[in-house]
Structures are given as structure tokens and as C-alpha cells.
Design a protein around this motif. Structure first.
Motif, short mmCIF file in Angstrom:
data_model
loop_
_atom_site.label_atom_id
_atom_site.label_comp_id
_atom_site.label_asym_id
_atom_site.label_seq_id
_atom_site.Cartn_x
_atom_site.Cartn_y
_atom_site.Cartn_z
N TYR A 165 3.48 47.73 -19.42
CA TYR A 165 2.12 47.67 -18.88
C TYR A 165 2.10 48.32 -17.49
O TYR A 165 2.98 48.07 -16.67
CB TYR A 165 1.64 46.22 -18.77
N SER A 166 1.07 49.13 -17.27
CA SER A 166 0.92 49.80 -15.98
C SER A 166 -0.54 49.82 -15.59
O SER A 166 -1.42 50.07 -16.43
CB SER A 166 1.44 51.24 -16.03
N LEU A 167 -0.80 49.60 -14.29
CA LEU A 167 -2.14 49.76 -13.76
C LEU A 167 -2.45 51.25 -13.62
O LEU A 167 -1.61 52.03 -13.16
CB LEU A 167 -2.28 49.10 -12.39
N ILE A 168 -3.65 51.66 -14.03
CA ILE A 168 -4.07 53.05 -13.88
C ILE A 168 -5.47 53.08 -13.26
O ILE A 168 -6.21 52.10 -13.31
CB ILE A 168 -4.09 53.80 -15.23
N ASP A 169 -5.81 54.21 -12.64
CA ASP A 169 -7.15 54.35 -12.09
C ASP A 169 -8.06 55.01 -13.13
O ASP A 169 -7.66 55.22 -14.27
CB ASP A 169 -7.12 55.14 -10.78
N ALA A 170 -9.27 55.34 -12.73
CA ALA A 170 -10.24 55.89 -13.68
C ALA A 170 -9.83 57.26 -14.21
O ALA A 170 -10.30 57.68 -15.27
CB ALA A 170 -11.62 55.98 -13.02
N ARG A 171 -8.94 57.95 -13.51
CA ARG A 171 -8.46 59.25 -13.97
C ARG A 171 -7.16 59.17 -14.74
O ARG A 171 -6.62 60.19 -15.15
CB ARG A 171 -8.29 60.20 -12.77
N GLY A 172 -6.65 57.95 -14.93
CA GLY A 172 -5.42 57.79 -15.70
C GLY A 172 -4.16 57.87 -14.88
O GLY A 172 -3.06 57.83 -15.45
N ASN A 173 -4.25 57.97 -13.55
CA ASN A 173 -3.06 58.01 -12.71
C ASN A 173 -2.38 56.65 -12.70
O ASN A 173 -3.03 55.62 -12.50
CB ASN A 173 -3.42 58.41 -11.27
N VAL A 174 -1.07 56.63 -12.92
CA VAL A 174 -0.32 55.38 -12.94
C VAL A 174 -0.14 54.89 -11.51
O VAL A 174 0.37 55.62 -10.64
CB VAL A 174 1.04 55.58 -13.62
N LEU A 175 -0.54 53.65 -11.25
CA LEU A 175 -0.44 53.07 -9.93
C LEU A 175 0.85 52.27 -9.76
O LEU A 175 1.60 52.50 -8.82
CB LEU A 175 -1.66 52.18 -9.65
N GLU A 176 1.09 51.35 -10.67
CA GLU A 176 2.33 50.57 -10.63
C GLU A 176 2.46 49.82 -11.94
O GLU A 176 1.48 49.62 -12.68
CB GLU A 176 2.33 49.59 -9.46
N ASN A 177 3.69 49.41 -12.24
CA ASN A 177 3.94 48.61 -13.44
C ASN A 177 3.62 47.14 -13.16
O ASN A 177 3.84 46.65 -12.05
CB ASN A 177 5.39 48.75 -13.88
N VAL A 178 3.07 46.47 -14.17
CA VAL A 178 2.67 45.07 -14.02
C VAL A 178 3.16 44.28 -15.23
O VAL A 178 3.60 44.85 -16.24
CB VAL A 178 1.13 44.94 -13.89
N GLN A 179 3.06 42.96 -15.11
CA GLN A 179 3.37 42.07 -16.22
C GLN A 179 2.13 41.90 -17.10
O GLN A 179 1.00 42.11 -16.64
CB GLN A 179 3.82 40.71 -15.68
N PRO A 180 2.32 41.55 -18.36
CA PRO A 180 1.16 41.43 -19.26
C PRO A 180 0.08 40.49 -18.75
O PRO A 180 -1.11 40.73 -18.95
CB PRO A 180 1.78 40.91 -20.57
N GLY A 181 0.47 39.42 -18.07
CA GLY A 181 -0.53 38.47 -17.59
C GLY A 181 -1.25 38.89 -16.34
O GLY A 181 -2.17 38.19 -15.89
N ASP A 182 -0.85 40.03 -15.75
CA ASP A 182 -1.46 40.47 -14.49
C ASP A 182 -2.66 41.40 -14.71
O ASP A 182 -3.19 41.95 -13.74
CB ASP A 182 -0.43 41.20 -13.63
N ALA A 183 -3.08 41.59 -15.95
CA ALA A 183 -4.18 42.52 -16.23
C ALA A 183 -5.51 41.98 -15.75
O ALA A 183 -6.39 42.75 -15.36
CB ALA A 183 -4.24 42.82 -17.72
N GLY A 184 -5.66 40.64 -15.76
CA GLY A 184 -6.93 40.07 -15.34
C GLY A 184 -8.03 40.44 -16.31
O GLY A 184 -7.87 40.36 -17.53
N THR A 185 -9.17 40.86 -15.79
CA THR A 185 -10.31 41.25 -16.62
C THR A 185 -10.38 42.75 -16.87
O THR A 185 -11.36 43.23 -17.46
CB THR A 185 -11.62 40.79 -15.96
#
Length: 304
Positions: A165-185
Motif C-alpha cells: 500500500y502506498s499513498l499517492i497524490d491526484a497525479r499518481g505520484n507515490v508519496l510514501e508506503n503505508v499500512q493497510p489500516g492507514d488509508a482512512g477514508t
């Protein structure tokens, strides 16, 4: 005798024939120069300046090759540092989610360096290597401060692939890796290279803004089309191609507006066929039978 005398006088008074004048030939270059709206003095002056500029460039290149300008620049930087123009303070603003240690490790490397020797473009380029940083402004604040302003990217979704799992911005740029439960909403994008199609997905969802807020995620299927997942649990299968997918999504939005398809007993909508739509309902649960105990199965108590 009179006739001869008259003829001799005419011969004396007759002027000798004039020599033929040569016609001056004008070259094509002269004609072109005369056609220009400049005088010959202006052209000569411009030519002189061009020659001077060319000689100046050659002299500067020769000095660079010989290392003369570099030595002079280093000497100038040393003088500036002695005069107090040296990095003593570093101010960084705009950091919220970016790794501050990485930023300070990079920027503090310029500390105690003479201001003229600080390569601002290189510092900015190094900062832009971090995923969270969308833009960085680096400036010298004389006499002794290096100011850095960070502009962070905003997380827009979570990209899931191969259990990662990775956080991405609206353009698809990878910000950082996260845990499955950190996705929030945040919506979840599934599939290989799904992040590379995030911009196209946002453009697609913007065409049906009434449904966009109800979507919890999307899956990039076969590297060619999307399956949309709604917060109420339904899945919408869209066809291939941007125009076909947009048309199918708009048709579904109209049908949902009329018949209220979401939140009912349908779990899958398939609009890949432009001629017809396929719906799949929630399977009916089988009735559960409960066993009842007879009178013989009760335990009788003994009376003392």
C-alpha cells in the motif's frame, strides 16, 4: 573658294565625338544592402560590434579553459565569507508530512558555506527527489540565512498492488508506503500501474460528479479498463476506452437518479456491452432451521 572656306569653318566648329561611358554593374549583394532600411554607416557599426562581441566570447572561453575565472570566483567567495556573507542559519517552512530529518540533512550541508558558493538550483533539485515535495523555493537571505519554502503534495488515494500500500497524490505520484489500516477514508486504487492512470480516472469521475462522492475505490483491470467500487458495496464494470467508459458512467448515473440502483439488492452492474446492461443481485440466504427440544429431553429434578 567660298564654298571651301565654309566647309573648313564647319569642320573647325564641329566638336570631337565623346568617348562612350562604361555602365557600372551593381552586384546582387549591393542591391540587397541598398534595399535594407539602414545606411552603410549603420551596417558598418553593427559589423564592428559583432566582431567585438565574438572576440569577447572567445576571450571568456579561453579564460574559462585556463581556470582564471574560477580562481577569481573562489577568491571573491572567500572575501564574501570573511565579510559575514556565510550560511549561518537555515529556515525551512511548509513542512507537515514530509520527513523533516531528510530535508534538514540536505539543507544543513550548506551551513558554514560562503553564500556565493551555495548552488541554489542543486539544492532545489535534490529536494524535489522526495515524493512528498511538489515544489521547493530556495533563496539567499543576506547576509547569513538560507531560506527554503516547501510545497507538499496532498494525498488523494491509496495504491494497492501485490499486498503493498502506498499513498499517492491526484497525479499518481507515490508519496510514501503505508499500512493497510492507514488509508482512512481515501479511495483505494487496485492493480499494477493503476497509479499511472489516476489522472484519467479523476477526469472520468468528474463527468459524473453525483457519483464521485459515493465511490470508495477502483480496480484497473487487465491494464485496459476500470471497475468502480461504491461505498454501499456495489461494483460497476466499465468498458474499455475513455469515451466509452464516460458514456457508460453517465448512463449509470441517469439510471441511478431515476431508479435508485445503489443501496438495494444489486451487488454488480456490468455495462461493458454498449447494447445492454447486466445486473447481479445479492444471493438469497437459505432459511436456517432451528432444532426444538421435546419434553423428554428436559432434565427432571429430584426433590429432596
Amino acid at each position: 573658294m567660298a564654298t571651301k572656306t565654309r566647309k573648313s569653318n564647319v569642320r573647325r566648329n564641329a566638336q570631337p565625338p565623346r568617348p562612350r561611358q562604361k555602365v557600372q554593374q551593381i552586384s546582387v549583394m549591393d542591391r540587397a544592402l541598398r534595399a535594407l532600411p539602414f545606411s552603410e554607416e549603420d551596417i558598418q557599426r553593427a559589423t564592428t560590434w559583432l566582431i567585438i562581441a565574438a572576440l569577447t566570447v572567445l576571450a571568456f572561453a579561453a579564460a574559462q579553459w585556463a581556470g582564471i575565472t574560477t580562481a577569481a570566483y573562489l577568491q571573491y567567495s572567500e572575501i564574501a565569507a570573511r565579510a559575514g556573507f556565510q550560511v549561518q542559519r537555515v529556515e525551512v517552512t511548509g513542512m507537515e508530512r514530509v520527513d523533516q530529518l531528510k530535508v534538514y540533512d540536505l539543507v544543513l550541508a550548506e551551513k558554514d558555506r560562503a553564500m556565493p558558493l551555495v548552488d541554489i538550483d542543486k539544492v532545489r533539485a535534490d529536494l524535489l527527489q522526495y515524493g512528498w515535495i511538489e515544489d521547493a523555493r530556495v533563496s539567499r537571505r543576506l547576509p547569513d540565512t538560507l531560506a527554503v519554502e516547501i510545497v507538499e503534495r496532498k494525498p488523494a488515494a491509496v495504491w494497492q498492488r501485490d499486498g503493498k500500500y502506498s499513498l499517492i497524490d491526484a497525479r499518481g505520484n507515490v508519496l510514501e508506503n503505508v499500512q493497510p489500516g492507514d488509508a482512512g477514508t481515501l479511495p483505494i486504487l487496485n492493480g499494477a500501474d493503476a497509479n499511472q492512470h489516476a489522472i484519467a480516472l479523476n477526469a472520468l469521475l468528474d463527468k459524473a460528479s453525483a457519483l464521485k462522492a459515493q465511490i470508495s475505490g477502483a480496480s484497473w483491470i487487465g491494464n485496459r479498463r476500470w471497475d468502480l467500487k461504491f461505498k454501499s458495496g456495489e461494483t460497476l464494470a466499465l468498458p474499455e476506452g475513455e469515451s466509452a467508459a464516460a458514456e457508460a458512467l453517465l448512463n449509470f448515473a441517469r439510471m441511478d437518479g431515476i431508479h435508485r440502483l445503489l443501496g438495494r439488492d444489486i451487488i454488480h452492474f456490468d455495462l461493458r456491452d454498449p447494447e445492454r446492461a447486466y445486473f447481479r443481485k445479492v444471493p438469497k440466504a437459505e432459511p436456517v432451521t432451528t432444532e426444538t427440544s421435546g419434553p423428554d429431553s428436559t432434565n427432571s429434578g429430584t426433590q429432596a
